[in-house]
Design a protein around this motif. Structure first.
Motif, PDB file in Angstrom:
ATOM      1  N   UNK A  97       0.652  -1.165  -0.157  1.00 27.37           N
ATOM      2  CA  UNK A  97      -0.069   0.011   0.032  1.00 27.37           C
ATOM      3  C   UNK A  97       0.847   1.351  -0.132  1.00 27.37           C
ATOM      4  N   UNK A  98       1.850   1.533  -0.979  1.00 22.25           N
ATOM      5  CA  UNK A  98       2.363   2.814  -1.116  1.00 22.25           C
ATOM      6  C   UNK A  98       1.662   3.894  -0.918  1.00 22.25           C
ATOM      7  N   UNK A  99       2.434   4.980  -0.255  1.00 29.98           N
ATOM      8  CA  UNK A  99       1.708   6.258  -0.041  1.00 29.98           C
ATOM      9  C   UNK A  99       2.438   7.270  -0.573  1.00 29.98           C
ATOM     10  N   UNK A 100       2.005   8.219  -1.388  1.00 32.24           N
ATOM     11  CA  UNK A 100       2.680   9.374  -2.018  1.00 32.24           C
ATOM     12  C   UNK A 100       2.274  10.701  -1.110  1.00 32.24           C
ATOM     13  N   UNK A 101       3.283  11.601  -0.747  1.00 37.80           N
ATOM     14  CA  UNK A 101       2.919  12.715  -0.130  1.00 37.80           C
ATOM     15  C   UNK A 101       2.749  13.693  -1.180  1.00 37.80           C
ATOM     16  N   UNK A 102       1.653  14.119  -1.394  1.00 48.80           N
ATOM     17  CA  UNK A 102       1.344  15.140  -2.530  1.00 48.80           C
ATOM     18  C   UNK A 102       1.551  16.567  -1.845  1.00 48.80           C
ATOM     19  N   UNK A 107       6.034  12.597   7.642  1.00 50.49           N
ATOM     20  CA  UNK A 107       6.313  12.110   9.181  1.00 50.49           C
ATOM     21  C   UNK A 107       6.004  10.754   9.006  1.00 50.49           C
ATOM     22  N   UNK A 108       6.625  10.027  10.036  1.00 54.60           N
ATOM     23  CA  UNK A 108       6.217   8.668  10.258  1.00 54.60           C
ATOM     24  C   UNK A 108       5.129   8.460  11.266  1.00 54.60           C
ATOM     25  N   UNK A 109       5.206   9.225  12.268  1.00 53.77           N
ATOM     26  CA  UNK A 109       3.794   9.212  13.199  1.00 53.77           C
ATOM     27  C   UNK A 109       3.138  10.472  13.344  1.00 53.77           C
ATOM     28  N   UNK A 110       1.799  10.342  13.669  1.00 51.37           N
ATOM     29  CA  UNK A 110       1.085  11.412  13.854  1.00 51.37           C
ATOM     30  C   UNK A 110       0.123  11.097  14.893  1.00 51.37           C
ATOM     31  N   UNK A 111       0.014  12.145  15.918  1.00 54.41           N
ATOM     32  CA  UNK A 111      -0.947  11.847  16.808  1.00 54.41           C
ATOM     33  C   UNK A 111      -2.471  12.552  16.832  1.00 54.41           C
ATOM     34  N   UNK A 112      -3.560  11.664  16.987  1.00 52.62           N
ATOM     35  CA  UNK A 112      -4.827  12.532  16.715  1.00 52.62           C
ATOM     36  C   UNK A 112      -5.761  12.321  17.936  1.00 52.62           C
ATOM     37  N   UNK A 113      -6.788  12.803  17.976  1.00 57.86           N
ATOM     38  CA  UNK A 113      -7.780  12.769  18.795  1.00 57.86           C
ATOM     39  C   UNK A 113      -8.938  12.153  18.411  1.00 57.86           C
ATOM     40  N   UNK A 114      -9.817  11.448  19.296  1.00 54.91           N
ATOM     41  CA  UNK A 114     -11.286  10.757  19.001  1.00 54.91           C
ATOM     42  C   UNK A 114     -11.723  10.702  20.433  1.00 54.91           C
ATOM     43  N   UNK A 115     -13.056  11.411  20.580  1.00 48.47           N
ATOM     44  CA  UNK A 115     -13.775  11.218  21.768  1.00 48.47           C
ATOM     45  C   UNK A 115     -12.958  11.777  22.959  1.00 48.47           C
ATOM     46  N   UNK A 116     -12.112  12.827  22.875  1.00 44.92           N
ATOM     47  CA  UNK A 116     -10.880  13.477  23.948  1.00 44.92           C
ATOM     48  C   UNK A 116      -9.916  12.153  24.030  1.00 44.92           C
ATOM     49  N   UNK A 117      -9.632  11.168  23.499  1.00 46.76           N
ATOM     50  CA  UNK A 117      -8.542  10.234  23.573  1.00 46.76           C
ATOM     51  C   UNK A 117      -7.748  10.568  22.595  1.00 46.76           C
ATOM     52  N   UNK A 119      -4.463   8.997  20.171  1.00 47.64           N
ATOM     53  CA  UNK A 119      -3.969   7.823  19.534  1.00 47.64           C
ATOM     54  C   UNK A 119      -2.834   8.269  18.712  1.00 47.64           C
ATOM     55  N   UNK A 120      -1.802   7.341  18.616  1.00 48.21           N
ATOM     56  CA  UNK A 120      -0.705   7.635  17.477  1.00 48.21           C
ATOM     57  C   UNK A 120      -0.771   6.765  16.386  1.00 48.21           C
ATOM     58  N   UNK A 121      -0.697   7.455  15.132  1.00 47.63           N
ATOM     59  CA  UNK A 121      -0.995   6.755  13.828  1.00 47.63           C
ATOM     60  C   UNK A 121       0.345   6.667  13.321  1.00 47.63           C
ATOM     61  N   UNK A 122       0.565   5.740  11.975  1.00 45.46           N
ATOM     62  CA  UNK A 122       1.385   5.559  11.222  1.00 45.46           C
ATOM     63  C   UNK A 122       1.104   6.050   9.715  1.00 45.46           C
ATOM     64  N   UNK A 123       2.059   6.981   9.366  1.00 48.08           N
ATOM     65  CA  UNK A 123       1.625   7.247   8.071  1.00 48.08           C
ATOM     66  C   UNK A 123       2.426   7.213   7.038  1.00 48.08           C
ATOM     67  N   UNK A 124       2.012   6.664   5.992  1.00 50.71           N
ATOM     68  CA  UNK A 124       2.792   6.130   4.821  1.00 50.71           C
ATOM     69  C   UNK A 124       3.650   5.086   4.915  1.00 50.71           C
ATOM     70  N   UNK A 125       3.591   4.378   5.964  1.00 51.47           N
ATOM     71  CA  UNK A 125       4.548   3.228   6.012  1.00 51.47           C
ATOM     72  C   UNK A 125       3.730   1.678   6.036  1.00 51.47           C
ATOM     73  N   UNK A 126       2.541   1.769   6.525  1.00 53.67           N
ATOM     74  CA  UNK A 126       1.573   0.433   6.514  1.00 53.67           C
ATOM     75  C   UNK A 126       0.364   0.741   5.985  1.00 53.67           C
ATOM     76  N   UNK A 127      -0.280  -0.567   5.403  1.00 59.17           N
ATOM     77  CA  UNK A 127      -1.718  -0.492   5.001  1.00 59.17           C
ATOM     78  C   UNK A 127      -2.697   0.311   5.601  1.00 59.17           C
TER      79      UNK A 127
END
Length: 312
Positions: A97-102, A107-117, A119-127
């Motif tokens: 699942x290759x990802x192109x940064x348009x 960045x490899x990791x990105x922190x987001x929020x859901x319902x006030x909590x 979570x750390x996401x992987x961007x561009x490296x995994x499906x």
């Protein structure tokens, strides 16, 4: 992807970004088959990052048109006001699942929020990024029902349910998943939320070889089952789900609850209800949780199934 379909997607995204959601959300769910010609596209808002995923190949001209539309979107007032800074295009149908940064710095990791909590996401490296957004209501349900409970989270992945359970006051959570790297990310997610890791157990094992380890920490008041539909060498839903269900009565406390999930489009909710009645008749069906409105589906039984059962 026809020009009309592309125009529909462009207009949908302009509206979805004006204003942008305060937390992570799916902005466009073509896989629900509600927009002809866009069945292969999803778009997620990751709080400053827009992730566009393609699940089927496009012709070269179509792909170029899509990229041009997305870059045009990044020049719109809605984009500028949203605070968006990065634009990713992922080709899910290709190996790894290759990802192109348009747009934006990778960045490899990105922190987001859901319902006030958090979570750390992987961007561009995994499906997968590390959080399945369609399970938003499931995590909220767990958070609302976890107070004082001992929780078992099977097929835990990055422990989103565990984070929700601890946030809801769970006394103890056991996470089991074969993927130790995913469980390591689960630890990161708990740390992001300042959770006490002494209340959490991480078991990096094959469930079907580890019932003794699972039982050792029980019995449980709440069990969550959210397996992959198919994982080569480890899980086939139609064959292996019943094996899990028949173990539930011995793992559950009296009046314990189960959240049993499936995202297999070919299997409707009746399959889980009937399988539970056959394999664990002590458990009774309560309800199917609603799916978030940002995941419309022309065939609701093909969408995510999150079913609640209780032990009588």
């Amino acid at each position: 992807m026809t020009p009309d379909a592309l125009a529909t997607l462009h207009q949908h995204l302009l509206i979805a970004l004006d204003p942008a959601p305060e937390e992570t959300r799916r902005l466009f769910h073509g896989r629900g088959r509600c927009w002809p010609g866009l069945e292969q596209v999803t778009v997620d808002w990751l709080q400053g990052v827009l992730l566009v995923a393609l699940f089927k190949p496009l012709g070269d001209a179509e792909l170029q048109a899509l990229q041009a539309m997305l870059l045009d979107l990044s020049q719109s007032p809605a984009w500028q006001q949203s605070g968006a800074h990065s634009l990713l295009l992922q080709q899910r149908y290709l190996p790894e699942s290759p990802t192109q940064w348009l747009l934006g710095e990778p960045v490899e990791h990105w922190d987001i929020c859901e319902h006030g909590l958090k979570y750390r996401l992987d961007l561009g490296r995994k499906q997968n990024t590390g959080l399945f957004l369609d399970m938003r209501y499931g995590r909220q349900w767990v958070q609302a029902h976890a107070a004082g409970k001992r929780v078992l989270n099977l097929f835990a992945y990055t422990c989103g349910f565990s984070v929700a359970a601890l946030a809801g006051g769970a006394a103890h959570v056991v996470n089991l998943d074969m993927a130790k790297a995913a469980l390591s990310r689960g630890r990161d997610n708990h740390r992001l939320n300042q959770h006490d890791l002494s209340q959490v157990v991480f078991l990096g094992h094959d469930l079907f070889k580890s019932w003794g380890k699972v039982a050792k920490y029980g019995p449980y008041d709440l069990i969550i089952i959210d397996p992959p539909s198919f994982q080569r060498g480890s899980f086939v839903l139609s064959k292996d789900y019943p094996k899990v269900l028949r173990r539930l009565p011995e793992l559950l406390n009296a009046h314990g609850k189960v959240l049993a999930c499936s995202n297999e489009p070919e299997i409707g909710p009746d399959y889980l209800i009937q399988a539970m009645a056959s394999e664990a008749p002590e458990l009774r069906f309560d309800e199917r949780l609603s799916n978030p409105p940002e995941f419309p589906d022309s065939q609701p039984d093909s969408a995510l199934k999150a079913l609640v059962f209780h032990k009588t």
